[in-house]
Design a protein around this motif. Sequence first.
Motif, mmCIF file in Angstrom:
data_model
loop_
_atom_site.group_PDB
_atom_site.id
_atom_site.type_symbol
_atom_site.label_atom_id
_atom_site.label_comp_id
_atom_site.label_asym_id
_atom_site.label_seq_id
_atom_site.Cartn_x
_atom_site.Cartn_y
_atom_site.Cartn_z
ATOM 1 N N GLU A 58 0.787 -1.229 0.000
ATOM 2 C CA GLU A 58 0.000 0.000 0.000
ATOM 3 C C GLU A 58 0.822 1.282 0.000
ATOM 4 O O GLU A 58 0.281 2.355 -0.044
ATOM 5 C CB GLU A 58 -0.957 0.028 1.199
ATOM 6 C CG GLU A 58 -2.129 -0.905 1.047
ATOM 7 C CD GLU A 58 -1.806 -2.326 1.488
ATOM 8 O OE1 GLU A 58 -0.715 -2.550 2.038
ATOM 9 O OE2 GLU A 58 -2.625 -3.208 1.273
ATOM 10 N N THR A 75 -16.939 -0.851 10.405
ATOM 11 C CA THR A 75 -16.351 -0.483 9.118
ATOM 12 C C THR A 75 -15.650 0.850 9.301
ATOM 13 O O THR A 75 -16.293 1.858 9.574
ATOM 14 C CB THR A 75 -17.425 -0.363 8.029
ATOM 15 O OG1 THR A 75 -18.127 -1.604 7.940
ATOM 16 C CG2 THR A 75 -16.799 -0.037 6.689
ATOM 17 N N THR A 95 -5.641 1.937 5.655
ATOM 18 C CA THR A 95 -6.212 0.930 4.764
ATOM 19 C C THR A 95 -6.685 -0.268 5.568
ATOM 20 O O THR A 95 -6.231 -0.488 6.687
ATOM 21 C CB THR A 95 -5.181 0.485 3.702
ATOM 22 O OG1 THR A 95 -5.810 -0.345 2.737
ATOM 23 C CG2 THR A 95 -4.020 -0.267 4.310
ATOM 24 N N MET A 96 -7.600 -1.025 4.976
ATOM 25 C CA MET A 96 -8.038 -2.281 5.572
ATOM 26 C C MET A 96 -7.237 -3.401 4.932
ATOM 27 O O MET A 96 -7.004 -3.385 3.721
ATOM 28 C CB MET A 96 -9.532 -2.498 5.321
ATOM 29 C CG MET A 96 -10.074 -3.757 5.940
ATOM 30 S SD MET A 96 -11.850 -3.867 5.636
ATOM 31 C CE MET A 96 -12.231 -5.312 6.579
ATOM 32 N N LEU A 97 -6.830 -4.361 5.742
ATOM 33 C CA LEU A 97 -6.092 -5.506 5.226
ATOM 34 C C LEU A 97 -7.056 -6.660 4.988
ATOM 35 O O LEU A 97 -7.970 -6.892 5.784
ATOM 36 C CB LEU A 97 -5.016 -5.945 6.224
ATOM 37 C CG LEU A 97 -3.936 -4.910 6.509
ATOM 38 C CD1 LEU A 97 -3.036 -5.384 7.636
ATOM 39 C CD2 LEU A 97 -3.126 -4.649 5.259
ATOM 40 N N ALA A 98 -6.850 -7.396 3.917
ATOM 41 C CA ALA A 98 -7.705 -8.535 3.586
ATOM 42 C C ALA A 98 -7.510 -9.652 4.617
ATOM 43 O O ALA A 98 -6.450 -9.777 5.229
ATOM 44 C CB ALA A 98 -7.366 -9.049 2.195
ATOM 45 N N HIS A 99 -8.564 -10.433 4.795
ATOM 46 C CA HIS A 99 -8.510 -11.572 5.695
ATOM 47 C C HIS A 99 -9.487 -12.614 5.194
ATOM 48 O O HIS A 99 -10.364 -12.328 4.388
ATOM 49 C CB HIS A 99 -8.854 -11.154 7.131
ATOM 50 C CG HIS A 99 -8.201 -12.019 8.159
ATOM 51 N ND1 HIS A 99 -8.538 -13.324 8.364
ATOM 52 C CD2 HIS A 99 -7.214 -11.763 9.037
ATOM 53 C CE1 HIS A 99 -7.795 -13.829 9.326
ATOM 54 N NE2 HIS A 99 -6.979 -12.901 9.751
ATOM 55 N N ASN A 100 -9.381 -13.812 5.700
ATOM 56 C CA ASN A 100 -10.270 -14.906 5.334
ATOM 57 C C ASN A 100 -11.717 -14.502 5.576
ATOM 58 O O ASN A 100 -12.062 -13.997 6.632
ATOM 59 C CB ASN A 100 -9.890 -16.119 6.190
ATOM 60 C CG ASN A 100 -10.684 -17.343 5.848
ATOM 61 O OD1 ASN A 100 -11.809 -17.258 5.367
ATOM 62 N ND2 ASN A 100 -10.099 -18.497 6.098
ATOM 63 N N SER A 101 -12.595 -14.727 4.614
ATOM 64 C CA SER A 101 -13.988 -14.313 4.736
ATOM 65 C C SER A 101 -14.759 -15.095 5.790
ATOM 66 O O SER A 101 -15.838 -14.683 6.193
ATOM 67 C CB SER A 101 -14.684 -14.444 3.378
ATOM 68 O OG SER A 101 -14.693 -15.805 2.980
ATOM 69 N N LEU A 106 -10.998 -8.357 11.841
ATOM 70 C CA LEU A 106 -10.749 -7.240 10.928
ATOM 71 C C LEU A 106 -9.403 -6.636 11.280
ATOM 72 O O LEU A 106 -9.071 -6.473 12.456
ATOM 73 C CB LEU A 106 -11.844 -6.183 11.070
ATOM 74 C CG LEU A 106 -13.258 -6.639 10.742
ATOM 75 C CD1 LEU A 106 -14.263 -5.560 11.108
ATOM 76 C CD2 LEU A 106 -13.386 -7.003 9.276
ATOM 77 N N TYR A 108 -6.631 -3.380 10.230
ATOM 78 C CA TYR A 108 -6.433 -2.104 9.554
ATOM 79 C C TYR A 108 -5.003 -1.631 9.804
ATOM 80 O O TYR A 108 -4.447 -1.870 10.868
ATOM 81 C CB TYR A 108 -7.390 -1.042 10.097
ATOM 82 C CG TYR A 108 -8.848 -1.331 9.856
ATOM 83 C CD1 TYR A 108 -9.480 -0.853 8.711
ATOM 84 C CD2 TYR A 108 -9.592 -2.059 10.762
ATOM 85 C CE1 TYR A 108 -10.817 -1.106 8.480
ATOM 86 C CE2 TYR A 108 -10.942 -2.326 10.534
ATOM 87 C CZ TYR A 108 -11.543 -1.844 9.401
ATOM 88 O OH TYR A 108 -12.863 -2.105 9.172
#
Length: 116
Positions: A58, A75, A95-101, A106, A108
């Motif tokens: 990022e 959020t 930014t938000m970091l991706a993670h397993n759905s 969560l 950030y």
Amino acid sequence: MFYNTPRLPRALLHPLVAYEQVSEPGPGGQFKKVMKAVFVFKGAVLPLSNEDWKLLPEGSYTKNSQKLYTDDPVTLMPGQVVQDTFDGQRYTVKTMLAHNSLHPLLRYIVEGVVGK
């Protein structure tokens, strides 16, 4: 129905307050920008690891960059300010970091605001 999902250790978390910048009427009919608390959630702010420094695409990070973890359904938007009620430190969400759905965690990237 809720299934048993991994959760952050409760002892690690403390209240964080998310703020938004809003305009309020000021003296002389002019509007002024103020920070308004919009919600409180539990989370933990921890330092970036050496692996984070190498892998995050990022952009550049500073010594004030941290990771915010929460499993509360919140959020946060880039630019939003979050204040840690434990020490009063304010952070700007980057930014938000991706993670397993399937996991409620969560993450950030936040930047510490110098001078609170």
